[in-house]
Design a protein around this motif. Structure first.
Motif, PDB file in Angstrom:
ATOM      1  N   ALA A  34      83.578  31.700  15.285  1.00  0.00           N
ATOM      2  CA  ALA A  34      84.842  32.132  15.975  1.00  0.00           C
ATOM      3  C   ALA A  34      84.962  33.705  15.600  1.00  0.00           C
ATOM      4  O   ALA A  34      85.727  34.367  16.329  1.00  0.00           O
ATOM      5  N   ASN A  35      83.915  34.519  15.203  1.00  0.00           N
ATOM      6  CA  ASN A  35      84.038  35.874  14.849  1.00  0.00           C
ATOM      7  C   ASN A  35      82.932  36.461  15.495  1.00  0.00           C
ATOM      8  O   ASN A  35      82.589  37.587  15.156  1.00  0.00           O
ATOM      9  N   LEU A  36      82.268  35.960  16.458  1.00  0.00           N
ATOM     10  CA  LEU A  36      81.067  36.792  17.043  1.00  0.00           C
ATOM     11  C   LEU A  36      81.582  37.931  17.807  1.00  0.00           C
ATOM     12  O   LEU A  36      82.804  37.953  18.360  1.00  0.00           O
ATOM     13  N   PRO A  37      80.818  39.050  17.701  1.00  0.00           N
ATOM     14  CA  PRO A  37      81.393  40.229  18.320  1.00  0.00           C
ATOM     15  C   PRO A  37      81.271  40.301  19.967  1.00  0.00           C
ATOM     16  O   PRO A  37      80.248  39.550  20.360  1.00  0.00           O
ATOM     17  N   VAL A  38      81.969  40.976  20.479  1.00  0.00           N
ATOM     18  CA  VAL A  38      82.101  41.126  22.017  1.00  0.00           C
ATOM     19  C   VAL A  38      80.805  41.604  22.553  1.00  0.00           C
ATOM     20  O   VAL A  38      80.271  41.129  23.489  1.00  0.00           O
ATOM     21  N   SER A  39      80.315  42.448  21.740  1.00  0.00           N
ATOM     22  CA  SER A  39      79.099  43.243  22.244  1.00  0.00           C
ATOM     23  C   SER A  39      77.846  42.470  22.338  1.00  0.00           C
ATOM     24  O   SER A  39      76.945  42.681  22.925  1.00  0.00           O
ATOM     25  N   ALA A  40      77.807  41.392  21.698  1.00  0.00           N
ATOM     26  CA  ALA A  40      76.683  40.292  21.530  1.00  0.00           C
ATOM     27  C   ALA A  40      76.660  39.190  22.644  1.00  0.00           C
ATOM     28  O   ALA A  40      75.786  38.450  22.940  1.00  0.00           O
ATOM     29  N   GLY A  41      77.764  39.446  23.533  1.00  0.00           N
ATOM     30  CA  GLY A  41      78.172  38.363  24.747  1.00  0.00           C
ATOM     31  C   GLY A  41      76.624  38.526  25.568  1.00  0.00           C
ATOM     32  O   GLY A  41      76.426  37.413  26.200  1.00  0.00           O
ATOM     33  N   ASP A  42      76.300  39.435  26.106  1.00  0.00           N
ATOM     34  CA  ASP A  42      75.076  39.671  26.896  1.00  0.00           C
ATOM     35  C   ASP A  42      73.612  38.762  26.434  1.00  0.00           C
ATOM     36  O   ASP A  42      72.997  38.589  27.304  1.00  0.00           O
ATOM     37  N   THR A  43      73.744  39.115  25.096  1.00  0.00           N
ATOM     38  CA  THR A  43      72.672  38.840  24.673  1.00  0.00           C
ATOM     39  C   THR A  43      72.493  37.205  23.868  1.00  0.00           C
ATOM     40  O   THR A  43      71.439  36.639  23.517  1.00  0.00           O
ATOM     41  N   LEU A  44      73.856  36.614  23.991  1.00  0.00           N
ATOM     42  CA  LEU A  44      73.910  35.193  23.345  1.00  0.00           C
ATOM     43  C   LEU A  44      73.257  34.304  24.182  1.00  0.00           C
ATOM     44  O   LEU A  44      73.115  34.306  25.207  1.00  0.00           O
ATOM     45  N   PRO A  45      72.869  32.926  23.501  1.00  0.00           N
ATOM     46  CA  PRO A  45      72.591  31.920  24.338  1.00  0.00           C
ATOM     47  C   PRO A  45      73.884  31.418  25.109  1.00  0.00           C
ATOM     48  O   PRO A  45      74.855  31.653  24.756  1.00  0.00           O
ATOM     49  N   TRP A  46      73.578  30.714  26.331  1.00  0.00           N
ATOM     50  CA  TRP A  46      74.669  30.267  27.031  1.00  0.00           C
ATOM     51  C   TRP A  46      75.718  29.558  26.575  1.00  0.00           C
ATOM     52  O   TRP A  46      76.946  29.217  26.806  1.00  0.00           O
ATOM     53  N   VAL A  47      74.881  28.670  25.313  1.00  0.00           N
ATOM     54  CA  VAL A  47      75.694  27.577  24.666  1.00  0.00           C
ATOM     55  C   VAL A  47      77.023  28.486  23.975  1.00  0.00           C
ATOM     56  O   VAL A  47      77.944  28.068  23.981  1.00  0.00           O
ATOM     57  N   GLU A  48      76.650  29.777  23.366  1.00  0.00           N
ATOM     58  CA  GLU A  48      77.795  30.333  22.879  1.00  0.00           C
ATOM     59  C   GLU A  48      78.438  31.193  23.706  1.00  0.00           C
ATOM     60  O   GLU A  48      79.661  31.596  23.547  1.00  0.00           O
ATOM     61  N   LYS A  49      77.813  31.890  24.570  1.00  0.00           N
ATOM     62  CA  LYS A  49      78.359  32.792  25.549  1.00  0.00           C
ATOM     63  C   LYS A  49      79.437  32.208  26.404  1.00  0.00           C
ATOM     64  O   LYS A  49      80.567  32.767  26.673  1.00  0.00           O
ATOM     65  N   TYR A  50      79.430  30.817  26.654  1.00  0.00           N
ATOM     66  CA  TYR A  50      80.201  30.095  27.714  1.00  0.00           C
ATOM     67  C   TYR A  50      81.043  29.225  26.744  1.00  0.00           C
ATOM     68  O   TYR A  50      81.450  28.096  27.345  1.00  0.00           O
ATOM     69  N   ARG A  51      81.235  29.205  25.539  1.00  0.00           N
ATOM     70  CA  ARG A  51      81.909  28.537  24.728  1.00  0.00           C
ATOM     71  C   ARG A  51      83.529  28.625  25.022  1.00  0.00           C
ATOM     72  O   ARG A  51      83.898  29.598  25.299  1.00  0.00           O
ATOM     73  N   PRO A  52      84.147  27.466  25.307  1.00  0.00           N
ATOM     74  CA  PRO A  52      85.418  27.419  25.822  1.00  0.00           C
ATOM     75  C   PRO A  52      86.348  28.422  24.744  1.00  0.00           C
ATOM     76  O   PRO A  52      86.481  28.155  23.568  1.00  0.00           O
ATOM     77  N   ASP A  53      87.186  29.312  25.377  1.00  0.00           N
ATOM     78  CA  ASP A  53      88.079  30.255  24.595  1.00  0.00           C
ATOM     79  C   ASP A  53      89.583  29.438  24.420  1.00  0.00           C
ATOM     80  O   ASP A  53      90.135  29.788  23.503  1.00  0.00           O
ATOM     81  N   THR A  54      90.036  28.512  25.297  1.00  0.00           N
ATOM     82  CA  THR A  54      91.115  28.124  25.296  1.00  0.00           C
ATOM     83  C   THR A  54      90.900  26.468  25.412  1.00  0.00           C
ATOM     84  O   THR A  54      89.964  26.119  25.673  1.00  0.00           O
ATOM     85  N   LEU A  55      92.069  25.619  25.068  1.00  0.00           N
ATOM     86  CA  LEU A  55      91.968  24.135  25.082  1.00  0.00           C
ATOM     87  C   LEU A  55      91.866  23.788  26.569  1.00  0.00           C
ATOM     88  O   LEU A  55      91.175  23.055  26.769  1.00  0.00           O
ATOM     89  N   SER A  56      92.416  24.523  27.615  1.00  0.00           N
ATOM     90  CA  SER A  56      92.297  24.196  28.867  1.00  0.00           C
ATOM     91  C   SER A  56      90.885  24.160  29.504  1.00  0.00           C
ATOM     92  O   SER A  56      90.576  23.656  30.441  1.00  0.00           O
ATOM     93  N   ASP A  57      89.922  24.930  28.685  1.00  0.00           N
ATOM     94  CA  ASP A  57      88.747  25.347  29.270  1.00  0.00           C
ATOM     95  C   ASP A  57      87.467  24.235  28.654  1.00  0.00           C
ATOM     96  O   ASP A  57      86.508  24.202  29.310  1.00  0.00           O
ATOM     97  N   VAL A  58      88.117  23.463  27.801  1.00  0.00           N
ATOM     98  CA  VAL A  58      87.340  22.385  27.199  1.00  0.00           C
ATOM     99  C   VAL A  58      87.424  21.533  28.130  1.00  0.00           C
ATOM    100  O   VAL A  58      88.209  20.688  28.702  1.00  0.00           O
ATOM    101  N   SER A  59      85.949  20.849  28.490  1.00  0.00           N
ATOM    102  CA  SER A  59      85.696  19.791  29.463  1.00  0.00           C
ATOM    103  C   SER A  59      85.861  18.499  28.845  1.00  0.00           C
ATOM    104  O   SER A  59      85.075  18.336  27.843  1.00  0.00           O
TER     105      SER A  59
END
Length: 398
Positions: free
Chosen positions: A33-58
């Motif tokens: 829940a506390n990952l820095p924004v600057s780490a977005g480009d180097t994160l695995p896609w599992v974390e990079k595209y983790r849903p931010d809102t309940l509507s994004d949960v598949s």
């Protein structure tokens, strides 16, 4: 050295400590829940595209509807999310935390612990009890509708790895601090949790995601990352993921990385166009049997003798580097599609289940490969004879 001298020394070298290493930040864990924004480009896609809102949960629309009702009426109970890995349990509770507290207050209001590491009684008595017993005074919530967000949230991931003593201590804390704190327990297997702990939670089972829910998120990642992939490869990826979103994204990222063109020095070459990810790339990445190989093995088992069938299976396993467990799964799917008598289907299911159990128990691959061929051939013999097979050792018993 006195306390004053130590304080002055810290102030003097404050500028030299702008970069803090992980060893210097003891006890301060960086949760999902506390990952820095600057780490977005180097994160695995599992974390990079983790849903931010309940509507994004598949998927799991029924669970999300129920949770939204709890939040709207300000009656959120203690929650228990359980089910197979990669089905959205952690993503759902993190999205719910952002919805309740907002991105700015989530660090103060949410305590996330992975019980695979923090599994002892000390964690329950110290970290969890201290966090649950204190009340946040400032900035409790970004909401303005009364008491929503006035409580804290403790997320216990992989809680089925907690010791029995820790679970017994946790149930008392859940009762004592209910007015101030809500718990969300996440587990893969509920039978490893204390029955008294289960009775204090509202349970939600996260089943494997359907292919439509997987496709929705995978297509979003493909469009965002501009992945060049064929439609048949996407279908194979979704089929082989077996309802696991984490697995599908990890395999997609691995195939995307392997399709990156490199220059002579081994660095990515943006001047060269990426090649398309095909169905073969997906099967090679997962190390699953190719459909063509499975069809060859199936055809041999159904039409040839036991010796020829066994040689064919061993030859394909050796050349393609396949594991018997993966071959069992693919072969059982093909056998289920065949229109055969009930007796034959029962023998196949019983035989393959027995072989899979033996392999999982540490049985020899070579011997169990022969058992696989024998189980299928036995069902074929019964189908040809039109009767149940007779025990070959029956005459020895009598």
């Amino acid at each position: 050295m006195s306390d004053v001298d130590e304080m002055e020394l810290d102030e003097e070298h404050a500028a030299a400590k702008d970069v803090a290493f992980s060893s210097e930040q003891k006890g301060k864990k960086l949760s999902k829940a506390n990952l820095p924004v600057s780490a977005g480009d180097t994160l695995p896609w599992v974390e990079k595209y983790r849903p931010d809102t309940l509507s994004d949960v598949s998927g799991h629309e029924d669970i999300l509807t129920t949770i939204n009702k709890f939040v709207q009426t300000n009656r959120l109970p203690h929650l228990l999310f359980y089910g197979p890995p990669g089905t959205g349990k952690t993503s759902t509770i993190l999205a719910l935390a952002r919805h309740i507290y907002g991105a700015h207050n989530i660090r103060q209001q949410v305590l996330e612990l992975n019980a695979s590491d923090d599994r002892g009684i000390e964690v329950v008595r110290e970290q969890i009890k201290t966090f649950a017993s204190t009340k946040q005074i400032f900035g409790a919530s970004t909401k303005t509708d009364g008491q929503l967000g006035s409580f804290k949230l403790i997320i216990l991931d992989e809680a089925d790895a907690m010791t029995s003593t820790a679970q017994n201590a946790l149930r008392r804390i859940m009762e004592k601090y209910t007015a101030n704190t809500r718990f969300c327990i996440i587990a893969n297997y509920t039978h490893k949790l204390n029955a008294a702990l289960l009775s204090r939670c509202t349970r939600f089972r996260f089943s494997p995601l359907p292919i439509d829910a997987l496709r929705k998120r995978v297509d979003h990642v493909i469009d965002t990352e501009k992945v060049k992939i064929t439609p048949s490869a996407v279908d194979a990826l979704l089929q082989l993921s077996r309802g696991d979103m984490r697995r599908s994204l990890n395999v997609l990222q691995a195939c995307y990385a392997s399709s990156t063109p490199l220059d002579d020095e081994g660095r990515p070459d943006p001047a060269v166009e990426r090649e398309d990810i095909t169905e073969t790339h997906i099967y090679d990445c997962i190390a699953a049997p190719h459909p063509e190989d499975v069809q060859i093995i199936l055809k041999t088992l159904l039409s040839s003798d036991i010796t020829t069938s066994l040689r064919t299976i061993i030859d394909i396993k050796t050349k393609k580097g396949l594991a018997l467990a993966d071959l069992l799964s693919s072969l059982s799917d093909e056998l289920e599609r065949l229109e055969v008598p009930k007796q034959t289907r029962i023998l196949w299911m019983e035989g393959l289940a027995e072989v899979e159990w033996r392999v999982g128990s540490g049985g020899s691959e070579g011997i169990q490969t022969g058992a696989l061929a024998g189980a299928v051939r036995k069902g074929v013999a019964v189908m040809k004879n039109g009767r149940l097979d007779i025990n070959p050792f029956e005459h020895l018993i009598h």
